[in-house]
Motif scaffolding. Structure first.
Motif, PDB file in Angstrom:
ATOM      1  N   GLY A 154       0.819  -1.201   0.000  1.00  0.00           N
ATOM      2  CA  GLY A 154       0.000   0.000   0.000  1.00  0.00           C
ATOM      3  C   GLY A 154       0.857   1.257   0.000  1.00  0.00           C
ATOM      4  O   GLY A 154       1.704   1.439   0.878  1.00  0.00           O
ATOM      5  N   ILE A 155       0.643   2.116  -0.979  1.00  0.00           N
ATOM      6  CA  ILE A 155       1.430   3.345  -1.085  1.00  0.00           C
ATOM      7  C   ILE A 155       0.774   4.443  -0.258  1.00  0.00           C
ATOM      8  O   ILE A 155      -0.428   4.677  -0.352  1.00  0.00           O
ATOM      9  N   TYR A 156       1.568   5.108   0.579  1.00  0.00           N
ATOM     10  CA  TYR A 156       1.108   6.287   1.304  1.00  0.00           C
ATOM     11  C   TYR A 156       2.149   7.372   1.121  1.00  0.00           C
ATOM     12  O   TYR A 156       3.227   7.133   0.585  1.00  0.00           O
ATOM     13  N   GLY A 157       1.807   8.584   1.537  1.00  0.00           N
ATOM     14  CA  GLY A 157       2.760   9.684   1.379  1.00  0.00           C
ATOM     15  C   GLY A 157       2.047  10.998   1.199  1.00  0.00           C
ATOM     16  O   GLY A 157       0.884  11.147   1.603  1.00  0.00           O
ATOM     17  N   PRO A 158       2.701  11.976   0.584  1.00  0.00           N
ATOM     18  CA  PRO A 158       2.115  13.315   0.445  1.00  0.00           C
ATOM     19  C   PRO A 158       0.754  13.272  -0.232  1.00  0.00           C
ATOM     20  O   PRO A 158       0.595  12.655  -1.284  1.00  0.00           O
ATOM     21  N   GLY A 159      -0.224  13.903   0.390  1.00  0.00           N
ATOM     22  CA  GLY A 159      -1.552  13.993  -0.197  1.00  0.00           C
ATOM     23  C   GLY A 159      -2.384  12.735  -0.066  1.00  0.00           C
ATOM     24  O   GLY A 159      -3.574  12.740  -0.390  1.00  0.00           O
ATOM     25  N   ARG A 160      -1.810  11.649   0.408  1.00  0.00           N
ATOM     26  CA  ARG A 160      -2.560  10.399   0.597  1.00  0.00           C
ATOM     27  C   ARG A 160      -2.934  10.310   2.075  1.00  0.00           C
ATOM     28  O   ARG A 160      -2.329   9.551   2.840  1.00  0.00           O
ATOM     29  N   THR A 161      -3.907  11.060   2.462  1.00  0.00           N
ATOM     30  CA  THR A 161      -4.184  11.272   3.884  1.00  0.00           C
ATOM     31  C   THR A 161      -5.565  10.780   4.307  1.00  0.00           C
ATOM     32  O   THR A 161      -6.092  11.226   5.326  1.00  0.00           O
ATOM     33  N   ARG A 162      -6.154   9.872   3.572  1.00  0.00           N
ATOM     34  CA  ARG A 162      -7.516   9.438   3.895  1.00  0.00           C
ATOM     35  C   ARG A 162      -7.605   8.906   5.329  1.00  0.00           C
ATOM     36  O   ARG A 162      -8.502   9.293   6.084  1.00  0.00           O
ATOM     37  N   GLN A 163      -6.673   8.015   5.701  1.00  0.00           N
ATOM     38  CA  GLN A 163      -6.762   7.467   7.056  1.00  0.00           C
ATOM     39  C   GLN A 163      -6.416   8.515   8.108  1.00  0.00           C
ATOM     40  O   GLN A 163      -7.047   8.580   9.165  1.00  0.00           O
ATOM     41  N   VAL A 164      -5.446   9.361   7.816  1.00  0.00           N
ATOM     42  CA  VAL A 164      -5.126  10.463   8.725  1.00  0.00           C
ATOM     43  C   VAL A 164      -6.361  11.332   8.944  1.00  0.00           C
ATOM     44  O   VAL A 164      -6.698  11.696  10.086  1.00  0.00           O
ATOM     45  N   ASP A 165      -7.043  11.652   7.863  1.00  0.00           N
ATOM     46  CA  ASP A 165      -8.230  12.503   7.972  1.00  0.00           C
ATOM     47  C   ASP A 165      -9.327  11.818   8.773  1.00  0.00           C
ATOM     48  O   ASP A 165     -10.020  12.470   9.574  1.00  0.00           O
ATOM     49  N   ARG A 166      -9.491  10.524   8.587  1.00  0.00           N
ATOM     50  CA  ARG A 166     -10.527   9.804   9.343  1.00  0.00           C
ATOM     51  C   ARG A 166     -10.230   9.801  10.832  1.00  0.00           C
ATOM     52  O   ARG A 166     -11.131   9.965  11.661  1.00  0.00           O
ATOM     53  N   VAL A 167      -8.958   9.633  11.187  1.00  0.00           N
ATOM     54  CA  VAL A 167      -8.585   9.689  12.606  1.00  0.00           C
ATOM     55  C   VAL A 167      -8.778  11.092  13.150  1.00  0.00           C
ATOM     56  O   VAL A 167      -9.341  11.300  14.235  1.00  0.00           O
ATOM     57  N   GLU A 219      -2.357  -0.958  15.087  1.00  0.00           N
ATOM     58  CA  GLU A 219      -1.188  -0.254  15.619  1.00  0.00           C
ATOM     59  C   GLU A 219      -0.968   1.073  14.902  1.00  0.00           C
ATOM     60  O   GLU A 219      -0.621   2.087  15.527  1.00  0.00           O
ATOM     61  N   ILE A 220      -1.188   1.077  13.591  1.00  0.00           N
ATOM     62  CA  ILE A 220      -1.032   2.313  12.825  1.00  0.00           C
ATOM     63  C   ILE A 220      -2.098   3.330  13.221  1.00  0.00           C
ATOM     64  O   ILE A 220      -1.809   4.517  13.391  1.00  0.00           O
ATOM     65  N   VAL A 221      -3.331   2.870  13.377  1.00  0.00           N
ATOM     66  CA  VAL A 221      -4.408   3.768  13.783  1.00  0.00           C
ATOM     67  C   VAL A 221      -4.111   4.374  15.153  1.00  0.00           C
ATOM     68  O   VAL A 221      -4.285   5.583  15.375  1.00  0.00           O
ATOM     69  N   GLU A 222      -3.637   3.561  16.086  1.00  0.00           N
ATOM     70  CA  GLU A 222      -3.287   4.068  17.416  1.00  0.00           C
ATOM     71  C   GLU A 222      -2.142   5.075  17.334  1.00  0.00           C
ATOM     72  O   GLU A 222      -2.151   6.108  18.017  1.00  0.00           O
ATOM     73  N   PHE A 223      -1.153   4.797  16.491  1.00  0.00           N
ATOM     74  CA  PHE A 223      -0.029   5.727  16.315  1.00  0.00           C
ATOM     75  C   PHE A 223      -0.518   7.076  15.782  1.00  0.00           C
ATOM     76  O   PHE A 223      -0.111   8.138  16.273  1.00  0.00           O
ATOM     77  N   TYR A 264      12.250   5.690   4.619  1.00  0.00           N
ATOM     78  CA  TYR A 264      11.190   5.492   5.611  1.00  0.00           C
ATOM     79  C   TYR A 264      11.029   3.988   5.851  1.00  0.00           C
ATOM     80  O   TYR A 264      10.179   3.340   5.241  1.00  0.00           O
ATOM     81  N   PRO A 265      11.851   3.411   6.736  1.00  0.00           N
ATOM     82  CA  PRO A 265      11.830   1.950   6.928  1.00  0.00           C
ATOM     83  C   PRO A 265      10.585   1.418   7.620  1.00  0.00           C
ATOM     84  O   PRO A 265      10.365   0.210   7.639  1.00  0.00           O
ATOM     85  N   SER A 266       9.773   2.296   8.189  1.00  0.00           N
ATOM     86  CA  SER A 266       8.510   1.863   8.779  1.00  0.00           C
ATOM     87  C   SER A 266       7.486   2.975   8.639  1.00  0.00           C
ATOM     88  O   SER A 266       7.809   4.113   8.272  1.00  0.00           O
ATOM     89  N   TYR A 267       6.237   2.642   8.981  1.00  0.00           N
ATOM     90  CA  TYR A 267       5.167   3.644   8.930  1.00  0.00           C
ATOM     91  C   TYR A 267       5.425   4.798   9.878  1.00  0.00           C
ATOM     92  O   TYR A 267       4.936   5.912   9.656  1.00  0.00           O
ATOM     93  N   ARG A 268       6.192   4.581  10.935  1.00  0.00           N
ATOM     94  CA  ARG A 268       6.427   5.646  11.926  1.00  0.00           C
ATOM     95  C   ARG A 268       7.152   6.828  11.289  1.00  0.00           C
ATOM     96  O   ARG A 268       6.685   7.965  11.358  1.00  0.00           O
ATOM     97  N   GLU A 269       8.323   6.552  10.689  1.00  0.00           N
ATOM     98  CA  GLU A 269       9.065   7.630  10.035  1.00  0.00           C
ATOM     99  C   GLU A 269       8.255   8.233   8.888  1.00  0.00           C
ATOM    100  O   GLU A 269       8.262   9.445   8.673  1.00  0.00           O
ATOM    101  N   GLY A 270       7.561   7.370   8.151  1.00  0.00           N
ATOM    102  CA  GLY A 270       6.809   7.857   7.002  1.00  0.00           C
ATOM    103  C   GLY A 270       5.662   8.761   7.389  1.00  0.00           C
ATOM    104  O   GLY A 270       5.458   9.829   6.790  1.00  0.00           O
TER     105      GLY A 270
END
Length: 283
Positions: A154-167, A219-223, A264-270
């Motif tokens: 799954g590609i995430y990054g600039p402008g791909r903020t759907r889950q961020v926006d939902r949280v 875990e990503i949602v909690e982060f 970005y070796p993990s979702y945290r840094e990314g």
């Protein structure tokens, strides 16, 4: 070198800009070329039916298509038909066979029990659209046997903020069961494509493109909730009890062993970079 980017959307444009920064000529194939940055020459073409004209000195072809509709027919036009037209152009126009990288998806692995997957795992898709992706891979290797397939998570990054926006908006929910996801930041995906097409050694036929950290989606949602100072989302009221399965965990060992290093070796840094507004999404 002359580099052709077939399917010059967000990922293709980012990759093209990286080739251009190295001093290479870059040609982007897409329907709406007016959206391309000045560093990329545009050629307007519908690759589902039109055969493009490639420069005779083309050294690299990146194929990164996306469907105009998420149906079997839409996927077949975007992936299978475009492979056929691009192979025709490559064989007709290029003086020397170029290095070809085809962007596919880890969806071709129909694993749902949370087990580990690598390039030796049988690619046996279960969804109708993933079956089409696998068909396109097979067609490409039939027409261009030396091509490389990069199966991205799954590609995430600039402008791909759907889950961020939902949280942020408080509408996200959590699964009651583990459900693994495999991600890659867009910039690492672009960098991996440049790496595979320019490294000295001949690339392998298949690589899995994911970061180091396949993760339970919860875990990503909690982060994200902690990072946004929002409450941890509740378990979904209509939770399916894990009937969709636990997904899979993909290994990137082959890509790592080729010499590739992740920014970005993990979702945290990314996601820290995403939340800081780093980078732009290309139209």
């Amino acid at each position: 070198m002359t580099v052709v980017i077939a399917g010059c959307g967000d990922l293709g444009t980012e990759t093209g800009l990286r080739f251009a920064a190295r001093g290479h000529r870059v040609i982007g194939l897409r329907r709406s070329t007016e959206k391309l940055p000045s560093e990329i020459e545009g050629q307007s073409v519908d690759l589902s039916g039109g055969v493009p004209t490639l420069p005779v000195d083309t050294s690299i072809v990146m194929i990164a298509m996306s469907p105009d509709e998420r149906s079997v027919d839409g996927y077949r036009r975007a992936y299978v038909d475009s492979v056929r037209t691009l192979a025709t152009a490559i064989h007709r126009d290029c003086a020397v066979p170029p290095r070809v990288v085809y962007v596919s998806s880890t969806a071709v692995y129909g694993v749902t029990d949370g087990s580990w997957v690598d390039e030796s795992t049988a690619a046996e898709p279960i969804s109708p659209t993933a079956i089409v992706l696998r068909e396109a891979e097979d067609l490409l290797l039939e027409l261009i046997p030396a091509a490389t397939i990069l199966r991205l998570g799954g590609i995430y990054g600039p402008g791909r903020t759907r889950q961020v926006d939902r949280v942020r908006e408080g509408v996200e929910t959590m699964s009651p069961e583990p459900r693994f996801t495999n991600l890659i930041h867009r910039d690492d995906a672009a960098a991996a494509i440049v790496h595979l097409t320019t490294m000295n050694a001949e690339p392998a036929t298949v690589y899995i493109g994911v970061d180091d950290c396949p993760t339970d989606q919860r875990e990503i949602v909690e982060f994200l909730a902690r990072s946004l100072d929002r409450p941890v989302p509740p378990v979904a009221a209509d939770a399916d009890g894990g009937s969709r399965g636990q997904g899979k965990r993909c290994r990137n060992t082959r890509l790592r062993e080729s010499g590739f290093e992740f920014t970005y070796p993990s979702y945290r840094e990314g996601y820290v970079a995403v939340l800081a507004g780093a980078g732009v999404r290309h139209p």
